[in-house]
Design a protein around this motif. Structure first.
Motif: not given
Ligand code: PLP
Length: 437
Positions: A380, A368-369, A358, A366, A378, A383-384
């Motif tokens: 995950p 979150v979309n 990454y 890099r 991303c 992050t998300t």
């Protein structure tokens, strides 16, 4: 417009040249309020006896074009645009439930939707029951007399599962409740869930619909097909007088569009997550090219998936376009024989390997979309989905090494070259680590 094809609706739907200026582009009506001709005219607007605009928290002419266009794209009767996909999800579900009631959801959800369902709605007395899997039988097992809806993402983010919309609609309808779907990843270009039995369609327009990563927005589309009157005991809010709105009965006044009308006059009017007219304009600009973009996204994703699958530095690739993917048959059925441009893969080396890969990306962003013209990556787990427990992550289809790619519309060779160099960089460091140990 209802007879023309999606590509044409995306460009012309919901708009006739502006009657005053004959503007061909949709004007940005940057106004808060609209003048009344007289006290009687104002009263008629407030009584919903006259058509027109009153105040932009309730509706706005630029947003109304967007609403009509997306309603046509999805084959619904009406739509309501809001400030983000999350606001759309919140309103879409809250409009159906009183405290003490529940909806049943598939487990594979976007992380913040999971948080909304598992934590925030619970504080309002609304329970979301997460099924063991996305199979219709698993959903049916959790429906009871307090259930008011079934929820799924048509294509799960980031799990990449493809839901059996007809099967889920059958289970929901047999129980007298609607099927609500989030169609963000598939877009109406690949899939129109209402044609397969979905009752309410939600989008984050922030993604493929806008398509350029510039503008937040969400929308709820009402199919107009759920028979609220036949289920008056379950859904009194649509069938009994609303004391907060002069005793209005939504099904009497709005007929097939009762659900979306209540959503507007209860949720948008009182809690106000409005979409700005400028954002509506930008989203409309994006939607004009959505069909072309999706075609290129899909083709590039196929090339990337094949590259990754044949690469020894990669452990696994989850892409519904592969015939051996467990969701391939459903994808063929629901996505016109295509696959979407979201895919996940695991580089060798677990969580640490994924992070090294990454960090080495150069062209691919890099973040979150998803659904941008640009290729996006991303991770995950960091992050998300980091607020979930490990167990919840696994149920949502998230593993520590998983990288989610949203493949953009650049030249496919350039996307692949970036992946190649990042895999190389990650592997080189692995070699260094191995040599040092
Ligand atoms: N639904 C899905 C499937 C998403 O991926 C996202 C965001 O990533 C959302 C809803 C939330 O949309 P927004 O960021 O516009 O609130």
């Amino acid at each position: 417009m209802s007879k023309v094809r999606k590509e044409t609706i995306a460009i012309h739907g919901g708009y006739e040249d502006d009657p005053t200026t004959h503007s061909v582009a949709v004007p940005i009506y940057q106004t808060v309020a609209y003048a009344f001709d007289s006290a009687d005219h104002g009263a008629a607007l407030f009584n919903l006896e006259a058509e027109g605009f009153r105040y932009s928290r309730i509706s706005n002419p630029t947003c109304a074009v967007l609403e009509r266009r997306v309603a046509q794209l999805e084959g619904g009767v009406e739509a309501m645009a809001v400030g983000s996909g999350q606001a759309a999800l919140h309103y879409a579900v809250a409009n159906l439930l009183d405290p003490g009631k529940n909806i049943v959801s598939v487990p594979q959800l976007y992380g913040t939707t999971h948080t909304l369902f598992a934590h925030y709605l619970r504080r309002l007395g609304i329970t979301v029951r997460f099924a063991e899997s996305d199979q219709p039988a698993a959903i049916a097992a959790l429906l009871d007399e307090n259930s008011r809806g079934v929820f799924c993402e048509t294509v799960g983010n980031p799990a990449g599962n493809m839901c059996d919309i007809e099967g889920l609609a059958r289970v929901a309808h047999a129980h007298g409740v609607p099927l609500i779907v989030d169609n963000t990843v598939a877009t109406p270009i690949l899939l129109r869930p209402i044609e397969h039995g979905a009752d309410i369609v939600v989008h984050s327009m922030t993604k493929f619909m806008g398509g350029h990563g510039t503008t937040m927005g969400g929308i709820i589309v009402d199919s107009g097909k759920f028979p609220w009157r036949n289920h008056a005991r379950r859904f009194p809010m649509f069938n009994e007088p609303d004391e907060s709105y002069h005793g209005l009965v939504y099904t009497d006044h709005f007929g097939d569009a009762a659900y979306i009308a209540r959503c507007r006059s209860v949720y948008l009017r009182t809690t106000g997550s409005v979409l700005s007219p400028l954002s509506a304009f930008l989203l409309l600009q994006g939607i004009e090219t959505v069909a072309l973009r999706v075609e290129r996204h899909v083709e590039n994703a196929r090339r990337v998936a094949e590259f990754l699958r044949n690469d020894p530095r990669v452990d696994w690739v989850n892409y519904v376009g592969f015939p051996d993917n467990p969701y391939h048959a459903l994808a063929r059925k629901y996505l016109n024989g295509k696959a979407c441009s979201l895919l996940t893969f695991g580089a060798k080396g677990g969580y640490d390997g994924a992070v090294r890969f990454y960090d080495a990306l150069k062209l691919i962003k890099r973040l979150v979309n998803l659904g941008d013209a640009k290729s996006l990556a991303c991770h995950p787990a960091s992050t998300t989905h980091r607020q979930m427990t490990r167990e919840e992550q696994v149920k949502a289809g998230v593993t520590p090494e998983m990288i989610r790619l949203s493949i953009g519309i650049e030249h496919a060779d350039d996307i692949i070259a970036d992946l190649d160099q990042a895999l190389d960089a990650a592997r080189l460091r692995l070699d260094v680590l191995a040599a040092a140990s």
